[in-house]
Scaffold this active site. Structure first.
Site, mmCIF file in Angstrom:
data_model
loop_
_atom_site.group_PDB
_atom_site.id
_atom_site.type_symbol
_atom_site.label_atom_id
_atom_site.label_comp_id
_atom_site.label_asym_id
_atom_site.label_seq_id
_atom_site.Cartn_x
_atom_site.Cartn_y
_atom_site.Cartn_z
ATOM 1 N N ARG A 16 81.847 5.094 37.058
ATOM 2 C CA ARG A 16 80.839 4.246 37.681
ATOM 3 C C ARG A 16 80.399 3.193 36.666
ATOM 4 O O ARG A 16 80.832 3.181 35.526
ATOM 5 C CB ARG A 16 79.637 5.060 38.153
ATOM 6 C CG ARG A 16 78.906 5.785 37.032
ATOM 7 C CD ARG A 16 77.708 6.542 37.550
ATOM 8 N NE ARG A 16 76.888 7.061 36.451
ATOM 9 C CZ ARG A 16 75.669 7.570 36.608
ATOM 10 N NH1 ARG A 16 75.129 7.609 37.808
ATOM 11 N NH2 ARG A 16 75.000 8.017 35.574
ATOM 12 N N ASP A 37 86.706 10.129 32.647
ATOM 13 C CA ASP A 37 85.277 10.417 32.701
ATOM 14 C C ASP A 37 85.125 11.932 32.722
ATOM 15 O O ASP A 37 86.129 12.665 32.694
ATOM 16 C CB ASP A 37 84.643 9.791 33.956
ATOM 17 C CG ASP A 37 83.176 9.418 33.757
ATOM 18 O OD1 ASP A 37 82.381 10.323 33.457
ATOM 19 O OD2 ASP A 37 82.832 8.231 33.896
ATOM 20 N N ASP A 60 86.381 14.350 28.109
ATOM 21 C CA ASP A 60 85.092 14.432 27.442
ATOM 22 C C ASP A 60 85.286 13.830 26.058
ATOM 23 O O ASP A 60 85.934 14.431 25.194
ATOM 24 C CB ASP A 60 84.637 15.890 27.341
ATOM 25 C CG ASP A 60 83.229 16.034 26.781
ATOM 26 O OD1 ASP A 60 82.798 15.146 26.013
ATOM 27 O OD2 ASP A 60 82.550 17.032 27.092
ATOM 28 N N VAL A 61 84.751 12.638 25.843
ATOM 29 C CA VAL A 61 85.055 11.878 24.624
ATOM 30 C C VAL A 61 84.539 12.557 23.363
ATOM 31 O O VAL A 61 84.924 12.184 22.247
ATOM 32 C CB VAL A 61 84.496 10.442 24.709
ATOM 33 C CG1 VAL A 61 85.153 9.687 25.859
ATOM 34 C CG2 VAL A 61 82.971 10.442 24.841
ATOM 35 N N ASN A 87 84.154 2.997 26.474
ATOM 36 C CA ASN A 87 82.965 2.609 27.224
ATOM 37 C C ASN A 87 81.975 3.755 27.440
ATOM 38 O O ASN A 87 80.784 3.508 27.624
ATOM 39 C CB ASN A 87 83.388 2.049 28.593
ATOM 40 C CG ASN A 87 82.219 1.870 29.533
ATOM 41 O OD1 ASN A 87 81.411 0.957 29.368
ATOM 42 N ND2 ASN A 87 82.103 2.762 30.512
ATOM 43 N N TYR A 158 69.716 5.928 20.722
ATOM 44 C CA TYR A 158 70.655 5.002 21.345
ATOM 45 C C TYR A 158 70.898 3.794 20.446
ATOM 46 O O TYR A 158 72.050 3.393 20.211
ATOM 47 C CB TYR A 158 70.094 4.559 22.692
ATOM 48 C CG TYR A 158 71.003 3.644 23.476
ATOM 49 C CD1 TYR A 158 72.124 4.138 24.122
ATOM 50 C CD2 TYR A 158 70.731 2.280 23.576
ATOM 51 C CE1 TYR A 158 72.965 3.306 24.845
ATOM 52 C CE2 TYR A 158 71.552 1.438 24.303
ATOM 53 C CZ TYR A 158 72.665 1.948 24.934
ATOM 54 O OH TYR A 158 73.498 1.119 25.648
ATOM 55 N N LYS A 162 74.530 2.719 18.719
ATOM 56 C CA LYS A 162 75.192 1.458 19.040
ATOM 57 C C LYS A 162 75.288 0.547 17.812
ATOM 58 O O LYS A 162 76.235 -0.231 17.684
ATOM 59 C CB LYS A 162 74.452 0.760 20.181
ATOM 60 C CG LYS A 162 74.568 1.493 21.514
ATOM 61 C CD LYS A 162 76.011 1.632 21.969
ATOM 62 C CE LYS A 162 76.118 2.229 23.361
ATOM 63 N NZ LYS A 162 77.521 2.313 23.845
ATOM 64 N N THR A 195 73.083 -1.319 35.928
ATOM 65 C CA THR A 195 74.042 -0.244 36.137
ATOM 66 C C THR A 195 73.303 1.051 36.451
ATOM 67 O O THR A 195 72.085 1.150 36.244
ATOM 68 C CB THR A 195 74.894 -0.018 34.874
ATOM 69 O OG1 THR A 195 74.049 0.543 33.852
ATOM 70 C CG2 THR A 195 75.511 -1.320 34.374
#
Length: 269
Positions: A16, A37, A60-61, A87, A158, A162, A195
Site C-alpha cells: 500500500r 511486504d 520481513d525486511v 521503501n 523515526y 531516516k 499515505t
C-alpha cells in the site's frame, strides 16, 4: 511508457502507500515488478491487479534470512536484479500512540523503528549489491524522509532512523563506485505525502481536517504531496535516465527544506 522495459525491480513495503504507487508506476513503464511486504493479502491483491510481469513475495525486511531467500528466488527466476527500492518503513505510532519524544521513548519502541527503517535498508543494500554484481549495473533507491534532515521532537526514533538512511545511502554509493560497479544508490526524502501511514496521526472528523492543515501550514506550496509524485521520481531513478546520478538526496517536500515559507498572499479587496 517503456522507460523501464524489462528491468527487474524489487520493491519492499509495496502492499500500500508509496510502495504500491511505485510498483504500479514501474509496471506501467514496462518493468518486471516483484512486490514485497508483510501484509500478504494486500500485496497479493496488488500483484493480481497488475497482472502479467508482476508477482508478490513475503519479506520481513528486518530478517536477514528472508532477504537471502527472496534475493535467491529473484535471481533463480530472472537471473538478475536491476532495481531495488528500500521503501518499507514505520513511524512507530502504527499499533498504539506511544511516546517517541527524546525523554519518554522506550528503548523497545526505539529499536523497533530502527529495525525496520534502518536495518531493513542496511540488509536491502547488502543483498541488493550482491545480486547486482551479476551484471555490475543497477539502481538502489532508499526511502528517506524530510524528517531525516531536520529534528522531529515528537518522533525522534523515526527522525533518527531516516537520518541514518540518508547517510548510509552515500556510503553505499561511494562503496559501489570504489568497487568499480555501475550500481548507483540515491535517497528520496518526502515530507507530507498523504499515505495510509499518516492515518494514526491524522485521526478522524473535524480533528483530522485541522491536523491536515496544521501539517502543511508551513509548506510553501501549501498542500500535501501525492503518491504519484513520489513514484514519478522513483521511475527516473530506476530508469537509464539517471545513470550519472548517485549518492544524491532528492527532497520532495513542497519547498519546506528550501528554508522559508513563500505561499502567495491573498489579494487585497
Amino acid at each position: 511508457m517503456g522507460r523501464m522495459n524489462d528491468k527487474v525491480a524489487l520493491i519492499t513495503g509495496a502492499a500500500r502507500g508509496i510502495g504500491e504507487g511505485i510498483a504500479r508506476a514501474f509496471h506501467r513503464e514496462g518493468a518486471r515488478v516483484i512486490s514485497s511486504d508483510i501484509k500478504d493479502d494486500l500485496g497479493q491483491a496488488v500483484a493480481r491487479q497488475l497482472g502479467e510481469r508482476a508477482s508478490y513475495v513475503h519479506l520481513d525486511v528486518r530478517i536477514e534470512a528472508e532477504w537471502e531467500r527472496v534475493i535467491g528466488d529473484v535471481l533463480a527466476t530472472h537471473a538478475r536484479l536491476d532495481v531495488l527500492v528500500n521503501n518499507a518503513g514505520i513511524i512507530g505510532f502504527e499499533e498504539a500512540f506511544a511516546p517517541h519524544d527524546p525523554e519518554h521513548v522506550s528503548i523497545e519502541n526505539w529499536r523497533a523503528v530502527h529495525a525496520t527503517n534502518l536495518e531493513g535498508v542496511l540488509l536491502g543494500c547488502k543483498y541488493g549489491i550482491r545480486a547486482m554484481r551479476r551484471t555490475g549495473v543497477g539502481s538502489i533507491i532508499n526511502m528517506g524522509s524530510r524528517s531525516g534532515v531536520v529534528g522531529i521532537p515528537a518522533a525522534c526514533s523515526y527522525a533518527s532512523s531516516k537520518g541514518a538512511v540518508r547517510n548510509h545511502t552515500k556510503s553505499v554509493a561511494l562503496y559501489c563506485a570504489e568497487q568499480g560497479l555501475r550500481i548507483r544508490c540515491n535517497v528520496i526524502q518526502p515530507a507530507a505525502i498523504l499515505t495510509p501511514m499518516w492515518e494514526p496521526v491524522l485521526g478522524q472528523g473535524a480533528e483530522r481536517e485541522a491536523r491536515m492543515k496544521e501539517f502543511t501550514k508551513e509548506t510553501p506550496l501549501g498542500r500535501w504531496g501525492t503518491i504519484d509524485e513520489v513514484a514519478a521520481l522513483a521511475v527516473y531513478l530506476g530508469s537509464d535516465e539517471s545513470t550519472y546520478t548517485t549518492g544524491t538526496e532528492f527532497n520532495i517536500d513542497g519547498g519546506i527544506l528550501a528554508g522559508s515559507a513563500a505561499r502567495p498572499r491573498p489579494a487585497e479587496s
